[in-house]
Every structure is written in structure tokens, then in C-alpha cells.
Design an enzyme around this catalytic site. Structure first.
Site, PDB file in Angstrom:
ATOM      1  N   HIS A  69      39.004  46.013  39.939  1.00 47.69           N
ATOM      2  CA  HIS A  69      40.379  46.033  39.414  1.00 47.69           C
ATOM      3  C   HIS A  69      40.487  47.054  38.275  1.00 47.69           C
ATOM      4  O   HIS A  69      40.278  46.699  37.114  1.00 47.69           O
ATOM      5  CB  HIS A  69      40.738  44.659  38.842  1.00 47.69           C
ATOM      6  CG  HIS A  69      40.880  43.596  39.873  1.00 47.69           C
ATOM      7  ND1 HIS A  69      42.072  43.296  40.469  1.00 47.69           N
ATOM      8  CD2 HIS A  69      39.974  42.762  40.421  1.00 47.69           C
ATOM      9  CE1 HIS A  69      41.916  42.318  41.342  1.00 47.69           C
ATOM     10  NE2 HIS A  69      40.644  41.971  41.327  1.00 47.69           N
ATOM     11  N   CYS A 123      41.343  45.635  45.070  1.00 46.61           N
ATOM     12  CA  CYS A 123      40.631  44.441  45.512  1.00 46.61           C
ATOM     13  C   CYS A 123      41.085  44.005  46.907  1.00 46.61           C
ATOM     14  O   CYS A 123      40.652  44.565  47.893  1.00 46.61           O
ATOM     15  CB  CYS A 123      40.766  43.333  44.474  1.00 46.61           C
ATOM     16  SG  CYS A 123      39.450  42.120  44.642  1.00 46.61           S
ATOM     17  N   GLU A 157      42.982  48.112  36.896  1.00 50.39           N
ATOM     18  CA  GLU A 157      44.108  47.804  35.996  1.00 50.39           C
ATOM     19  C   GLU A 157      43.666  47.102  34.709  1.00 50.39           C
ATOM     20  O   GLU A 157      44.396  47.078  33.727  1.00 50.39           O
ATOM     21  CB  GLU A 157      45.169  46.955  36.709  1.00 50.39           C
ATOM     22  CG  GLU A 157      44.775  45.526  37.074  1.00 50.39           C
ATOM     23  CD  GLU A 157      44.146  45.398  38.456  1.00 50.39           C
ATOM     24  OE1 GLU A 157      43.573  46.394  38.952  1.00 50.39           O
ATOM     25  OE2 GLU A 157      44.216  44.300  39.046  1.00 50.39           O
TER      26      GLU A 157
HETATM   27  N1  GLN Z   1      40.656  37.305  48.327  1.00 48.42           N
HETATM   28  C1  GLN Z   1      39.750  38.382  48.193  1.00 48.42           C
HETATM   29  C2  GLN Z   1      38.350  37.931  47.808  1.00 48.42           C
HETATM   30  O1  GLN Z   1      38.160  36.825  47.382  1.00 48.42           O
HETATM   31  C3  GLN Z   1      40.262  39.405  47.175  1.00 48.42           C
HETATM   32  C4  GLN Z   1      40.296  38.890  45.777  1.00 48.42           C
HETATM   33  C5  GLN Z   1      41.171  39.688  44.859  1.00 48.42           C
HETATM   34  O2  GLN Z   1      42.017  40.475  45.283  1.00 48.42           O
HETATM   35  N2  GLN Z   1      41.006  39.518  43.558  1.00 48.42           N
HETATM   36  O3  GLN Z   1      37.413  38.669  47.928  1.00 48.42           O
END
Ligand code: GLN
Length: 558
Positions: A531, A400, A533
Site C-alpha cells: 500500500h 493490494c 498510500e
Molecule cells: N483481500 C486481499 C488479501 O487478503 C487483499 C487485501 C487488501 O487489499 N488489503 O490478500
């Protein structure tokens, strides 16, 4: 009479799990372990976690205080215990599995405004238990057992009405409602003796709420001896056979086996009569055998691989807290164990990298993960870490934010777009390679923060010949998201020309979901907008984590 008995036996059994003495006892792991044992005995099991917070979901809770926000496939932002449940049970959970005080009060107050209570005085004492029971009955549908983890510790003001809901359900269905209470048995270092008094008091506290435990599970550093068990048995008015122990152990996946070694299921079914249907045992038993085999493999894993996780949610007062990344850690460990590898995790604080540079922290690691994150603190440190692993050809997995910052790093240092950034951090950047999604901007402007990110499962098409496609062995995957920003399509061409591989996109090609570097320039550099994970289970790790650990294993052999 006979007909009534049949109906009774077919009904779902509700098993409430509470905790006493301290928070952080491991109720989630105990609940997940018992659920797994019941499943391995062939029963249909569901789990509900009740949180006493007024937040509607965990999306607005501080990860430093409450740990990771676990994203379910249906988009629910939930407590990390649901992650434990999914990893143990091996299946997806969602909105039906998580209840907060906030959700309940919202529901009750909406009804009140709509005059659904016909002008009576609406009392929390009646309505909170009533709505809780309704929620639990929905979750119980089609299950032989519903396990309900009562968040917090017995004796707290905030969760008392949830205990009341459990008590009332017991009044309604006395033969189908049971209580398991976890207690902590401390051994203060200045005494060197295991003390049971706080645990006894927590049992009395439970009694004061009108609940008698049917089983106790003793947590603590060590196994309690006969003398201590006798004291607890007296306090709880239980036969000793209904008292189990789950001393500290690693990994936590050993807990179901530890309980079963004490004959958990046999004792459990002495009190709880089985639903009529004969379970189909074979497939489930096989799962238990696989579980045991994997634990053996972990115990005999000899190869060590050092992996760094670079983030920032570590410090909580004078203590450091890694719960904010629990699914990343578990995914990494599980992927390693499946390959007979023992992972050593090195925590790298992104803010320290900003001051001291990456080399000092990364010199001896075989792989690096930059996990999800928000905001500007430590961002330049993370970008420096990514530059270091790219240039030194150390296996990299970006999750992400770790993908977004990999795109920024590549734009700056490979494609020559010097001040490239994400508009989350620098809205004035000349090269916004990561920018906000248009519908997200509207939500932020109108201050709609809760549950409004791009959440839950989204499909992603994988590019032929890519590392990711090789890892998944599929062309279409579904993975879970939680973000507001995304790869800016205006830079697709430019970055591709500079050598970036876009290996995953949404089926309509609208959004970039995965970037990687070709094998010819780097052994393993993969970063995902989703994600991965969140989809690892103890018996089946996520394919990308498997591929990453494999690459790290090869790297450390060199
Ligand atoms: N801050 C970034 C976004 O809002 C990544 C979010 C995250 O890593 N879950 O897109």
C-alpha cells in the site's frame, strides 16, 4: 530549588486534546496541526491516540463504521488518525502511538491471572488510569511534548477512565499537563445564528470530570464573533486569547497556518513554559516555509485532472462514507498538488459497474485506482474496470486487492486462462493466479484473525528499466503490507510470457510484489501488493502516486 526547577523544565509536557458536542470534529487534524506547529518551532514532538474500543487494534473494526485501517511500518493496524499524524509530522509512528481500551484490559487481566496484584480486588478505577499513564510515560520518552488525543466525545461512558488518567497525571505533574478542548459551534439553518450552548455544556461536562481546559479550539462552519467568544471564555474561565478558531477549510493542511495566524504558538507559550533546551530553529522553520508555499501552490493550481477510485465501502445507511480510503485520497491529492494539478475524484461503485458496465462511469476520466479490499462483493465490477483501463490505455494504479485483481484480469483476458481467480473468492478456480500464503492458511483454520496478516514494512527489489524503478529512483524500497493472499508463483512464467512485467519481488525472489505492463503497450499500468498510500506525507508524496498522476495529467492533455 534551582535543581528542582531544572528537572521540571526538562520534563515532557503532556497536552491532552479532547472534543465536545459531536464526534467527527476533526480532533485528529487539530492534534496533527498543533504537533506540526510545535515541531516547526524546533521541539521534539510525539503523539498518542487513545481509542475507547475494546478491539485490541483497528484491524478488526469495520471500515464503514470506523474508516480506514492505517498500517504503520511496524505492522500495527491502527486508526486513520495516525495517518493524519504521519502526513503532518512527516515521520513514522507505530505501536507506541496507539492505545485502545482493549489493549489495556488485556494487559490488566493477564496480570490478574498471574497474581501480580497480590490478591487485591482489581478495580478499573485505579488500574485503567495507572496503565494508561504508564503507556503515556513510555511514549513521552525523549520528547519535549507528548500530544494525547482522547478518542470519542466528552461525556461518553466509555472513555471516562481515560479522562480520569489525564486528571491524575495533572495531579502528579501540575506544571506539565495541559488540556485543549475542541468544541463545535453549530449554526442551525432554521435559526441562521451560531449557538454556543452545546459547546458550553461540553465544557461543563469536562469540568465534571475534574478537568479545566487551558485552551479552546472552536470548530464550525464560520469563525465565531466576539460575542460568542465572550460566552465561551466565561464558560471555560479562560482569557479570550486562549480561545482559537479552526473553521471548516480545505485542504485540512491549512489548519496549522490558520491557527498560527491567530498567534497560536505565542499564546500557547504564555501558559506552557518551554523546555530548557534551545531548539534548533532553522531547519524546522524551513519546513513551515515549504508548507506555506505548497498551500499557495494548491490555491493557484489551475489544471484539473479527473481520477476515478473504484471500490465498495461507500454506503453507510443513507449516507456515503469515503473515510475507508482516506490515505488513498490524500496521497492522490498531495501527489497532484505537488505538480500544480487539482484532482477531481470520481467515486465508482464496483457493484454498479457489475450491473451497468464500466464505460458509463469511466468515459471521461484520466486515471483509475482500484484500492485495497476484501471479499467477493463487487469483485467482478472491479475486474471489468481493470479490463476497460487496460484496453483503453488509461493510466492505472492498483493497490493490494487492485494488484491481485489486475493479475486475475490479465490471466483471464490476455493469457487465456478463462476462469482464473483468487482463491479468496473462488477456491475451486482452475487457475488460482492469486492464492493464500501457506502460513496464512494455518492462521485462518485456527481462527486467528487479529493482527495475523502479512503486515507492515517489507523490502522489495525493483526491476531495472521498469516504471516503478523510474518512479522510486532506487533499486530497493520498503513499503507497507496488509494481506493474506499473494501472486501464485506457478503462474509467473505463463503470465510473463503473455506480456506481464514482474517489476518488484522480495529480495529472496519468493514473492511477487509489483506487476506492470510495458510502456510499449500501455502508458502507465502499475499494481502493487503493498500500500504505497501509507507513506505519503504532505511535504513528500509517495513516488508511485507522483508517477501515476503525472501519467494521468499527460493522458488528459491528449
Ligand atoms: N483481500 C486481499 C488479501 O487478503 C487483499 C487485501 C487488501 O487489499 N488489503 O490478500
Amino acid at each position: 530549588m534551582l535543581a528542582e526547577a531544572a528537572v521540571k523544565t526538562k520534563m515532557t509536557r503532556y497536552i491532552f486534546i479532547s472534543g465536545g458536542v459531536i464526534s467527527g470534529l476533526g480532533k485528529g487534524v487539530a492534534t496533527a496541526s498543533i504537533a506540526f506547529l510545535l515541531k516547526s518551532a524546533g521541539f521534539k514532538v510525539n503523539i498518542v491516540k487513545i481509542d475507547m474500543y475494546l478491539n485490541i487494534d483497528a484491524g478488526t473494526m469495520n471500515p464503514l463504521e470506523h474508516g480506514e485501517v492505517f498500517v504503520a511500518s511496524d505492522g500495527l493496524e491502527t486508526d486513520h488518525d495516525l495517518g493524519n499524524y504521519e502526513r503532518f509530522l512527516g515521520r513514522r509512528l507505530g505501536r507506541k502511538n496507539y492505545l485502545t481500551a482493549g489493549q489495556l484490559y488485556q494487559r490488566i487481566l493477564e496480570k490478574e491471572r498471574a497474581l501480580k496484584y497480590d490478591g487485591i480486588c482489581v478495580e478499573a478505577y485505579h488500574e485503567v488510569p495507572r496503565e494508561t499513564i504508564k503507556f503515556l510515560r513510555r511514549a513521552a520518552k525523549n520528547s519535549d511534548f507528548l500530544l494525547v488525543e482522547l478518542g470519542g466525545t466528552v461525556g461518553e461512558y466509555q472513555n471516562v477512565l481515560f479522562f480520569e488518567a489525564a486528571r491524575r497525571l495533572k495531579i502528579k505533574q501540575p506544571n506539565n499537563v495541559f488540556f485543549i478542548h475542541l468544541v463545535y459551534l453549530m449554526t442551525p439553518s432554521f435559526l441562521g445564528e451560531m449557538k454556543t450552548k452545546p459547546a458550553q455544556q461540553s465544557i461543563f461536562e469536562l469540568n465534571r470530570l475534574g478537568i479545566s481546559p487551558d485552551f479552546l479550539v472552536c470548530r464550525g462552519e464560520k469563525l465565531p464573533d466576539k460575542r460568542r467568544i465572550k460566552k465561551l471564555a466565561l464558560a471555560a474561565a479562560l482569557d479570550r486569547e486562549f480561545i482559537f478558531s479552526a473553521p471548516d477549510t480545505s485542504p485540512v493542511y491549512r489548519v496549522p497556518l490558520i491557527l498560527q495566524e491567530q498567534g497560536f504558538l505565542a499564546e500557547f507559550f504564555k501558559k506552557v513554559d518551554r523546555p530548557v533546551k534551545k531548539p534548533t530553529l532553522l531547519a524546522h522553520r524551513q519546513e513551515l516555509v515549504k508548507w506555506q508555499r505548497l498551500i499557495k501552490k494548491i490555491d493557484s493550481a489551475s489544471k484539473e485532472v479527473r481520477i476515478a477510485i473504484c471500490g465498495k465501502y461507500y454506503l453507510s445507511g443513507n449516507f456515503s462514507l469515503k473515510d475507508a480510503y482516506v490515505s488513498v485520497v490524500e496521497s492522490l491529492k498531495i501527489a497532484a498538488w505537488h505538480q500544480g494539478i487539482n484532482p477531481e475524484i470520481v467515486w465508482v461503485d464496483a457493484e454498479k459497474v457489475e450491473k451497468e458496465g464500466p464505460e458509463k462511469f469511466l468515459r471521461s476520466v484520466a486515471g483509475v485506482i482500484v484500492p485495497g479490499g476484501f471479499g467477493g462483493r463487487g469483485v467482478e465490477g472491479k475486474i471489468e474496470v481493470i479490463r476497460w483501463v487496460r484496453e483503453n490505455k488509461i493510466p492505472y494504479l492498483g493497490l493490494c486487492y487492485g494488484m491481485q485483481l489486475a493479475a486475475v484480469e490479465f490471466a483471464r483476458n490476455v493469457a487465456g486462462l478463462k476462469k482464473a481467480h483468487s482463491t479468496e473468492i473462488n477456491p475451486q478456480t482452475p487457475y488460482p493466479v492469486i492464492h493464500i500464503m501457506p502460513d496464512q492458511e494455518k492462521k485462518l483454520l485456527s481462527r486467528q484473525y487479529g493482527a495475523t496478516m502479512r503486515l507492515g514494512n517489507w523490502p522489495c527489489r525493483l526491476k531495472k528499466g521498469s516504471l516503478t524503478r523510474k518512479a522510486y529512483q532506487k533499486s530497493l524500497i520498503y513499503e507497507r503490507h496488509r494481506h493474506r493472499y499473494e501472486f501464485n508463483n506457478q503462474y509467473r512464467k505463463k503470465l510473463k510470457k503473455a506480456g506481464l512485467v514482474i517489476s518488484g519481488v522480495t529480495p529472496d525472489f519468493a514473492l511477487v510484489e509489483i506487476i506492470e505492463l510495458p510502456k510499449s503497450v500501455h502508458p502507465f499500468f502499475v499494481a502493487t501488493q503493498f500500500h504505497p498510500e501509507f507513506t505519503t506525507r504532505f511535504l513528500s508524496p509517495n513516488p508511485l502516486f507522483l508517477a501515476f498522476v503525472k501519467a494521468a495529467g499527460k493522458y488528459s492533455v491528449k
